[in-house]
Design an enzyme around this catalytic site. Structure first.
Site, PDB file in Angstrom:
ATOM      1  N   GLU A 136     -89.524  82.864  17.955  1.00 11.79           N
ATOM      2  CA  GLU A 136     -88.121  82.288  17.860  1.00 11.79           C
ATOM      3  C   GLU A 136     -88.386  80.740  18.645  1.00 11.79           C
ATOM      4  O   GLU A 136     -88.600  80.857  20.000  1.00 11.79           O
ATOM      5  CB  GLU A 136     -87.075  83.112  18.456  1.00 11.79           C
ATOM      6  CG  GLU A 136     -85.745  82.158  18.073  1.00 11.79           C
ATOM      7  CD  GLU A 136     -84.424  83.051  18.498  1.00 11.79           C
ATOM      8  OE1 GLU A 136     -84.451  83.713  19.464  1.00 11.79           O
ATOM      9  OE2 GLU A 136     -83.654  83.083  17.726  1.00 11.79           O
ATOM     10  N   CYS A 161     -78.819  80.876  15.480  1.00 11.84           N
ATOM     11  CA  CYS A 161     -79.877  82.184  15.349  1.00 11.84           C
ATOM     12  C   CYS A 161     -80.155  82.413  13.696  1.00 11.84           C
ATOM     13  O   CYS A 161     -81.347  83.054  13.562  1.00 11.84           O
ATOM     14  CB  CYS A 161     -79.167  83.468  15.698  1.00 11.84           C
ATOM     15  SG  CYS A 161     -77.514  83.738  15.274  1.00 11.84           S
ATOM     16  N   GLU A 196     -76.531  91.365  19.208  1.00 13.48           N
ATOM     17  CA  GLU A 196     -76.629  90.167  17.997  1.00 13.48           C
ATOM     18  C   GLU A 196     -77.990  89.355  18.775  1.00 13.48           C
ATOM     19  O   GLU A 196     -77.183  88.495  19.737  1.00 13.48           O
ATOM     20  CB  GLU A 196     -75.513  89.358  17.743  1.00 13.48           C
ATOM     21  CG  GLU A 196     -74.265  90.051  17.480  1.00 13.48           C
ATOM     22  CD  GLU A 196     -74.567  90.413  15.970  1.00 13.48           C
ATOM     23  OE1 GLU A 196     -75.562  90.375  15.297  1.00 13.48           O
ATOM     24  OE2 GLU A 196     -73.542  91.363  15.555  1.00 13.48           O
TER      25      GLU A 196
HETATM   26  P1  NAD Z   1     -80.004  84.274  26.857  1.00 15.50           P
HETATM   27  O1  NAD Z   1     -80.461  85.883  26.412  1.00 15.50           O
HETATM   28  O2  NAD Z   1     -80.885  83.885  27.748  1.00 15.50           O
HETATM   29  O3  NAD Z   1     -78.484  84.586  27.524  1.00 15.50           O
HETATM   30  C1  NAD Z   1     -77.304  85.000  26.862  1.00 15.50           C
HETATM   31  C2  NAD Z   1     -76.402  85.284  27.977  1.00 15.50           C
HETATM   32  O4  NAD Z   1     -76.763  86.392  28.700  1.00 15.50           O
HETATM   33  C3  NAD Z   1     -76.108  84.389  29.070  1.00 15.50           C
HETATM   34  O5  NAD Z   1     -74.580  84.328  29.187  1.00 15.50           O
HETATM   35  C4  NAD Z   1     -76.966  84.800  30.274  1.00 15.50           C
HETATM   36  O6  NAD Z   1     -76.255  84.259  31.379  1.00 15.50           O
HETATM   37  C5  NAD Z   1     -76.585  86.068  30.053  1.00 15.50           C
HETATM   38  N1  NAD Z   1     -77.817  86.947  30.755  1.00 15.50           N
HETATM   39  C6  NAD Z   1     -78.836  86.624  30.890  1.00 15.50           C
HETATM   40  N2  NAD Z   1     -79.906  87.352  31.483  1.00 15.50           N
HETATM   41  C7  NAD Z   1     -78.949  88.553  31.888  1.00 15.50           C
HETATM   42  C8  NAD Z   1     -79.207  89.673  32.459  1.00 15.50           C
HETATM   43  N3  NAD Z   1     -80.183  90.129  33.014  1.00 15.50           N
HETATM   44  N4  NAD Z   1     -77.998  90.500  32.539  1.00 15.50           N
HETATM   45  C9  NAD Z   1     -76.818  90.103  32.120  1.00 15.50           C
HETATM   46  N5  NAD Z   1     -76.423  88.978  31.403  1.00 15.50           N
HETATM   47  C10 NAD Z   1     -77.714  88.067  31.356  1.00 15.50           C
HETATM   48  O7  NAD Z   1     -79.715  83.764  25.462  1.00 15.50           O
HETATM   49  P2  NAD Z   1     -79.514  82.088  25.274  1.00 15.50           P
HETATM   50  O8  NAD Z   1     -80.656  81.305  25.421  1.00 15.50           O
HETATM   51  O9  NAD Z   1     -78.346  81.765  25.901  1.00 15.50           O
HETATM   52  O10 NAD Z   1     -79.106  82.118  23.565  1.00 15.50           O
HETATM   53  C11 NAD Z   1     -80.063  81.893  22.724  1.00 15.50           C
HETATM   54  C12 NAD Z   1     -80.511  83.232  22.011  1.00 15.50           C
HETATM   55  O11 NAD Z   1     -79.319  83.666  21.620  1.00 15.50           O
HETATM   56  C13 NAD Z   1     -81.585  82.882  20.948  1.00 15.50           C
HETATM   57  O12 NAD Z   1     -82.602  84.171  20.989  1.00 15.50           O
HETATM   58  C14 NAD Z   1     -80.536  83.235  19.730  1.00 15.50           C
HETATM   59  O13 NAD Z   1     -81.285  83.751  18.478  1.00 15.50           O
HETATM   60  C15 NAD Z   1     -79.547  84.090  20.236  1.00 15.50           C
HETATM   61  N6  NAD Z   1     -78.363  84.303  19.266  1.00 15.50           N
HETATM   62  C16 NAD Z   1     -78.216  85.316  18.382  1.00 15.50           C
HETATM   63  C17 NAD Z   1     -77.183  85.339  17.648  1.00 15.50           C
HETATM   64  C18 NAD Z   1     -76.809  86.349  16.852  1.00 15.50           C
HETATM   65  O14 NAD Z   1     -75.879  86.481  16.156  1.00 15.50           O
HETATM   66  N7  NAD Z   1     -77.889  87.311  16.268  1.00 15.50           N
HETATM   67  C19 NAD Z   1     -76.083  84.448  17.464  1.00 15.50           C
HETATM   68  C20 NAD Z   1     -76.604  83.298  18.519  1.00 15.50           C
HETATM   69  C21 NAD Z   1     -77.616  83.213  19.475  1.00 15.50           C
END
Ligand code: NAD
Length: 486
Positions: A390, A291, A257
């Site tokens: 975004e 999101c 997602e």
């Molecule tokens: P992010 O991708 O920076 O981090 C999300 C998670 O991934 C965190 O727990 C982070 O520690 C982990 N992570 C980061 N790099 C990683 C790696 N290399 N390997 C494994 N894990 C890793 O996202 P964010 O800034 O926390 O959240 C915002 C984003 O989430 C926005 O783009 C938003 O649109 C998206 N989002 C999507 C939905 C959906 O349902 N489509 C819902 C909520 C948020």
């Protein structure tokens, strides 16, 4: 103000039924984005803690959780939902401290829906059936469903408990064991959730939690671990790409997602009062950090100016400030880094020729905390980065359109495809436009209305796979076909 009687919690890992520190004792500070003060400490996990958690989860696959009948599992999962509701006020307070979101939002939406995720998926277990296929009088095939194994759940910071339970409830309902890696910026409600799972009677090792960062840390170690069978990830599209590359080494199943840049489309024939009321939410709720927020607003030219006048006036009335004040509609952004990123996009909008009609700055009198006024930008075209990328803040662009073809051309000209909203009272047009929008979810004359049985997910670079109802069970379980020669 003294926000609440609930105190922040220090966050430890939860491995094999025990709350534990990191092996090397490492911690990091948890910052409250609305005050910039330290809330407490968080154990900083890495490969070693992930290894222990995965080992516990793998062992638990052979334990009482697997042998348990459906009745008992349903009862335990229902109890998790009940205990979330019993601790609703505390969880809402912790969520607002961690994220900066208004307390009414955590209290009335995020936490009750987190409980509902458990109630819904525990009920859903009983509806699951599998197929049988008879090959003439030659053979009978029947499919059996079994758990997938150890699942890694990686979550973002915007809806911490809601999204974590959206993954955890179906993963457990399907009989798996899990290792959760919540976002480093919002660790508190995940920690309480681990306690709730223990109190509800989930056996040791079934639910594990490791705090820490993503790249080169706990997140990456979880993705790389050979004993993890699948990763359910919600987060940025760019992170999804990194995870896919590293998960390929062990060929893990992935549910994604990801990000969105969702259009909110307003035809002149729609009910403008309803449009304005919902568009205020779809633009600025949770500081625009959802999101599904409709950050690209397209208005039919004949209604453009009228819409803008009303929308700007109503947005100006939204109270920005302390998440614990009941009148607050827009709280603080998640972190200093994110605040700077969003402000960078506002500067870019001006460089790209846009006009900031409202906001674009810190509200007066709020010197501490990552606060930003609701921001409305006009005068940009489809190629601008501010329209394409975004932003994930309380920032929307408003663009007029002249015809359906012109509209669809603009709307689909993006790498994203998560959701869209269409406002019109013309039934045929609603079907026609909804059918042509490249998105996983299209709302007509509403926004954010969700029935958990329906498929949820994005197309293009907004996601892979669907969650919700049977779709979640499809991801979190394995089907085996047994063929018997007659
Ligand atoms: P992010 O991708 O920076 O981090 C999300 C998670 O991934 C965190 O727990 C982070 O520690 C982990 N992570 C980061 N790099 C990683 C790696 N290399 N390997 C494994 N894990 C890793 O996202 P964010 O800034 O926390 O959240 C915002 C984003 O989430 C926005 O783009 C938003 O649109 C998206 N989002 C999507 C939905 C959906 O349902 N489509 C819902 C909520 C948020």
């Amino acid at each position: 103000m003294e926000p609440t009687q609930f105190k922040p919690v220090d966050c430890l890992h939860f491995i094999n039924g025990q709350f534990v520190s990191s092996l090397d004792g490492k911690t990091f500070d948890n910052i409250n984005p609305s005050t910039e003060q330290v809330l407490g400490t968080v154990a900083e996990g890495g490969a070693a803690e992930i290894h222990l958690a995965v080992k516990a989860a793998k062992k638990a696959l052979k334990g009482p959780w697997m042998k348990m009948g459906a009745n008992e599992r349903v009862a335990i999962l229902r109890k998790v939902g009940d205990l979330i509701l019993a601790r609703q006020d505390q969880l809402a307070a912790l969520e607002s401290m961690d994220t900066g979101k208004p307390i009414w939002l955590s209290g009335s939406i995020d936490i009750p829906r987190s409980a509902y995720n458990f109630h819904f998926f525990s009920d859903y277990i009983r509806t699951i059936t599998t197929e049988t296929t008879q090959m003439d009088n030659i053979a009978l095939n029947y499919a059996v469903r079994s758990p997938l194994g150890v699942i890694g759940l990686i979550n973002p910071w915007n809806l911490p408990l809601l999204l974590l339970t959206w993954k955890l409830a179906p993963a457990l309902a399907a009989g798996n064991t899990v290792v959760m890696k919540p976002a480093e910026l919002t660790p508190m409600t995940a920690t309480v959730l681990a306690e709730i799972c223990r109190d509800a009677g989930i056996p040791d090792g079934v639910v594990n939690l490791v705090h820490g960062f993503g790249p080169n840390s706990a997140g990456a170690a979880l993705v790389e671990h050979p004993d993890v069978n699948a990763i359910s990830f919600t987060g940025e599209t760019s992170t999804g790409k990194v995870i896919m590359a590293s998960a390929s080494k062990t060929l893990k199943r992935l549910s994604y997602e990801l990000g969105g840049k969702n259009p909110n489309i307003i035809f002149a024939d729609s009910n403008m009062d309803e449009v304005i009321e919902t568009t205020l939410k779809s633009s600025f709720i949770n500081q625009g950090e959802v999101c599904l927020c409709g950050s690209r607003i397209y208005v039919e030219r004949s209604a453009y100016q009228g819409f803008l006048d009303k929308f700007v006036a109503k947005s100006r009335e939204l109270v920005v400030g302390d998440p614990f004040e009941p009148t607050t509609k827009v709280g603080a952004l998640i972190s200093e880094e994110h605040y700077e990123r969003v402000m960078g996009y506002i500067e870019l909008a001006v460089e790209e020729g846009g006009t900031i009609l409202l906001g674009g700055k810190r509200p007066e009198g709020l010197d501490k905390g990552y606060y930003l006024e609701p921001t409305i930008i006009t005068g940009l075209n489809r190629d601008c980065r501010v329209v394409q990328e975004e932003i994930f803040g309380p920032v929307v662009t408003v663009i007029p359109f002249d015809s359906e073809d012109d509209l669809l051309d603009q709307v689909n000209d993006t790498q994203y495809g998560l959701s869209a909203t269409v406002w019109t009272n013309d039934l045929r047009r609603a079907h026609r436009v909804a059918g042509q929008i490249e998105a996983g979810i299209v709302w007509v004359n509403t926004w954010f209305l969700r029935d958990l049985r329906t498929p949820f997910g994005g197309v293009k670079q907004s996601g892979i796979g669907r969650e919700g109802g049977l779709h979640s069970f499809e991801f979190y379980s394995e089907l085996k076909n047994i063929c018997i020669k007659l």
